[in-house]
Design an enzyme around this catalytic site. Sequence first.
Site, mmCIF file in Angstrom:
data_model
loop_
_atom_site.group_PDB
_atom_site.id
_atom_site.type_symbol
_atom_site.label_atom_id
_atom_site.label_comp_id
_atom_site.label_asym_id
_atom_site.label_seq_id
_atom_site.Cartn_x
_atom_site.Cartn_y
_atom_site.Cartn_z
ATOM 1 N N LYS A 1 4.358 -2.246 -30.236
ATOM 2 C CA LYS A 1 3.279 -2.150 -31.232
ATOM 3 C C LYS A 1 2.845 -0.685 -31.243
ATOM 4 O O LYS A 1 2.140 -0.232 -30.350
ATOM 5 C CB LYS A 1 2.104 -3.054 -30.804
ATOM 6 C CG LYS A 1 1.220 -3.549 -31.936
ATOM 7 C CD LYS A 1 0.532 -2.477 -32.762
ATOM 8 C CE LYS A 1 -0.694 -1.891 -32.116
ATOM 9 N NZ LYS A 1 -1.313 -0.827 -32.938
ATOM 10 N N GLY B 1 -3.194 4.825 -23.884
ATOM 11 C CA GLY B 1 -4.294 4.938 -24.835
ATOM 12 C C GLY B 1 -5.597 5.160 -24.102
ATOM 13 O O GLY B 1 -5.620 5.809 -23.050
ATOM 14 N N SER B 2 -6.676 4.613 -24.647
ATOM 15 C CA SER B 2 -8.007 4.887 -24.098
ATOM 16 C C SER B 2 -8.315 3.972 -22.902
ATOM 17 O O SER B 2 -7.824 2.847 -22.834
ATOM 18 C CB SER B 2 -9.049 4.680 -25.188
ATOM 19 O OG SER B 2 -9.000 3.342 -25.643
ATOM 20 N N GLU C 1 -10.974 2.351 -22.381
ATOM 21 C CA GLU C 1 -11.688 1.151 -22.838
ATOM 22 C C GLU C 1 -10.687 0.059 -23.236
ATOM 23 O O GLU C 1 -10.821 -1.101 -22.835
ATOM 24 C CB GLU C 1 -12.597 1.470 -24.043
ATOM 25 C CG GLU C 1 -13.704 2.469 -23.759
ATOM 26 C CD GLU C 1 -13.220 3.905 -23.576
ATOM 27 O OE1 GLU C 1 -12.152 4.260 -24.117
ATOM 28 O OE2 GLU C 1 -13.901 4.676 -22.862
ATOM 29 N N GLY D 1 -7.621 0.005 -22.325
ATOM 30 C CA GLY D 1 -6.875 -0.321 -21.104
ATOM 31 C C GLY D 1 -7.518 -1.477 -20.348
ATOM 32 O O GLY D 1 -6.822 -2.352 -19.822
ATOM 33 N N GLU E 1 -1.477 4.093 -18.813
ATOM 34 C CA GLU E 1 -1.716 5.538 -18.782
ATOM 35 C C GLU E 1 -2.874 5.808 -19.727
ATOM 36 O O GLU E 1 -2.777 5.555 -20.921
ATOM 37 C CB GLU E 1 -0.440 6.278 -19.194
ATOM 38 C CG GLU E 1 -0.491 7.729 -18.803
ATOM 39 C CD GLU E 1 -1.034 8.580 -19.899
ATOM 40 O OE1 GLU E 1 -2.273 8.830 -19.899
ATOM 41 O OE2 GLU E 1 -0.245 8.977 -20.768
ATOM 42 N N CYS F 1 -2.856 13.474 -23.391
ATOM 43 C CA CYS F 1 -3.512 12.833 -22.248
ATOM 44 C C CYS F 1 -3.601 13.782 -21.068
ATOM 45 O O CYS F 1 -4.583 13.798 -20.345
ATOM 46 C CB CYS F 1 -2.772 11.566 -21.863
ATOM 47 S SG CYS F 1 -0.994 11.782 -21.847
ATOM 48 N N GLU G 1 -13.204 12.987 -21.441
ATOM 49 C CA GLU G 1 -12.043 13.402 -22.222
ATOM 50 C C GLU G 1 -12.464 13.594 -23.677
ATOM 51 O O GLU G 1 -12.898 12.642 -24.329
ATOM 52 C CB GLU G 1 -10.952 12.324 -22.128
ATOM 53 C CG GLU G 1 -9.679 12.724 -22.846
ATOM 54 C CD GLU G 1 -8.540 11.719 -22.662
ATOM 55 O OE1 GLU G 1 -8.763 10.520 -22.920
ATOM 56 O OE2 GLU G 1 -7.439 12.138 -22.277
#
Length: 479
Positions: free
Chosen positions: A173, A226-227, A229, A231, A248, A282, A381
């Site tokens: 996705k 991704g973020s 949150e 995650g 990650e 990242c 970040e």
Amino acid sequence: MNSADVFIDGKWVRPSSGATLDTVAPSTGKKIGTIARGTAQDIDLAVQAARRAFEGPWGQMAAVDRGRLLSRLGQKILEHEDELTALEALDTGKALKLARNDVKAAARYFEFYGGAADKLHGETIPFLSGYQVMILREPRGVTGHIIPWNYPAQMFGRTLGPALAAGNAAVLKPAEEACLSCIRLTELAAEIGFPDGTINLVPGLGEEAGAALSSHDGIDLISFTGSPEVGVLIQKSAAENHVPCVLELGGKSPQIVFADADHTKAIETIVAALVQNTGQTCSAGSRVLIERSIYDDFMVQLTRRFKQLRTGAHDLDLDCGPVISKVQQERVLGFLERAEKDGVQIAAQGTVDPSSSADGYFVPPTLYRMVPRDHELALEEVFGPVLAAIPFDDEADAIRLANGTDYGLIAGVWTDSGARQMRLAKAIRAGQVYVNGYGAGGGIELPFGGFKKSGHGREKGFEALREFTVAKTVVFNHG
Ligand code: NAP
Ligand code: MG
């Protein structure tokens, strides 16, 4: 095929809802295409197709043949380098030279993992007399992959390369904001002749297709970038089905400069590692920690370099492009506004090229001086071209500061002292530590991943193959 299709079981088909999403060029804000709005039903069909491939022709294929298919895909990507570069730059807004680098990296992932596919083997273990024990390295089965918009082409290779090399069948996705290169790469993979269902691609929204994939009980592992949150959401939904996760989740990576370092070399690398992909990396080195005795001198040089930075449309090929979307532009500008309100001072800003479209998502590269250690610019970040400079007193203070955020992805240590290099490399809690250098996003061969909020599990190199496999212990009692 139509760019608004999903790719399931070796066929391009309309998403079950028939719905599409528009995708825009960040340099202009203009629509450049439509993509599928994949649904939970599409994800379900994709997972079933992957299971059939895993239990069928793909799962039974010899490792050498799997490797050959991956290597051939790497070769094919290079044959389409110009086309993929233009597409990636248009869709993400990144400068052409970076997009080209990303396409080459995507090819490298398939070359590297194509070569590794038949070199992944198990072990034997000495055990009791009359016994023989072997450890088989088996694929997990069906792997789910959810990737972000910052490096779509690279991420395609980074996540699918090791998963397929290890013998898994995959459902990907990609991110709604930028997935045109993933669609094209899937098309190229389809031409190579992977068995149906080996690679399935379902573009769509995170809350829809993404959530359906991470909560599906038919997957054996989920790999997410991704973020933090999202995650957490992924881990919670995967936990319902006891599905393991490789995550990650970004970082606030420090560049630590001691008085004895080569300042000129350090400055070039520090600036390059921050502006790469307009700070949307990242592993961007978004904090520069400077020994107090050289702080003023170093900042004079860094400021001079920073003022030369130029931002503009992807095809101008400047230091920075636009950020990915209006939402991200507002998010990054929010950090700048709050910094101003809090009295944090700007040391230097780059310029946005005057030819830039007012509808593009531009943010000037910005360097902040003397950022307080508890300010959000020192801790959070930003995911934009923003660098926070902070002085430190001594080695112990540098280590405290380096480890003083919730993240731990990578770090750069700039010093000529060998003993200090070694002490810092050991003391810093990050998945990668560079000494007198820095590699944001680079190094296909190099294991990569986080400590703390930066995630867990490792990607890249042979470590990724270990994540995408599981050890099975077989004990023979031969008497
Ligand atoms: P994000 O929401 O975490 O998106 C990453 C991926 O997860 C995308 O494919 C996204 O799909 C999908 N997703 C979103 N919600 C989901 C859900 N509930 N279940 C399953 N999948 C879901 O990241 P973002 O919103 O694009 O960016 C927000 C911030 O995340 C950035 O500002 C940055 O700080 C951080 N970030 C980090 C990285 C990194 O490389 N570590 C990359 C990107 C962003 P859709 O995008 O299609 O909705
Ligand atoms: Mg999103």
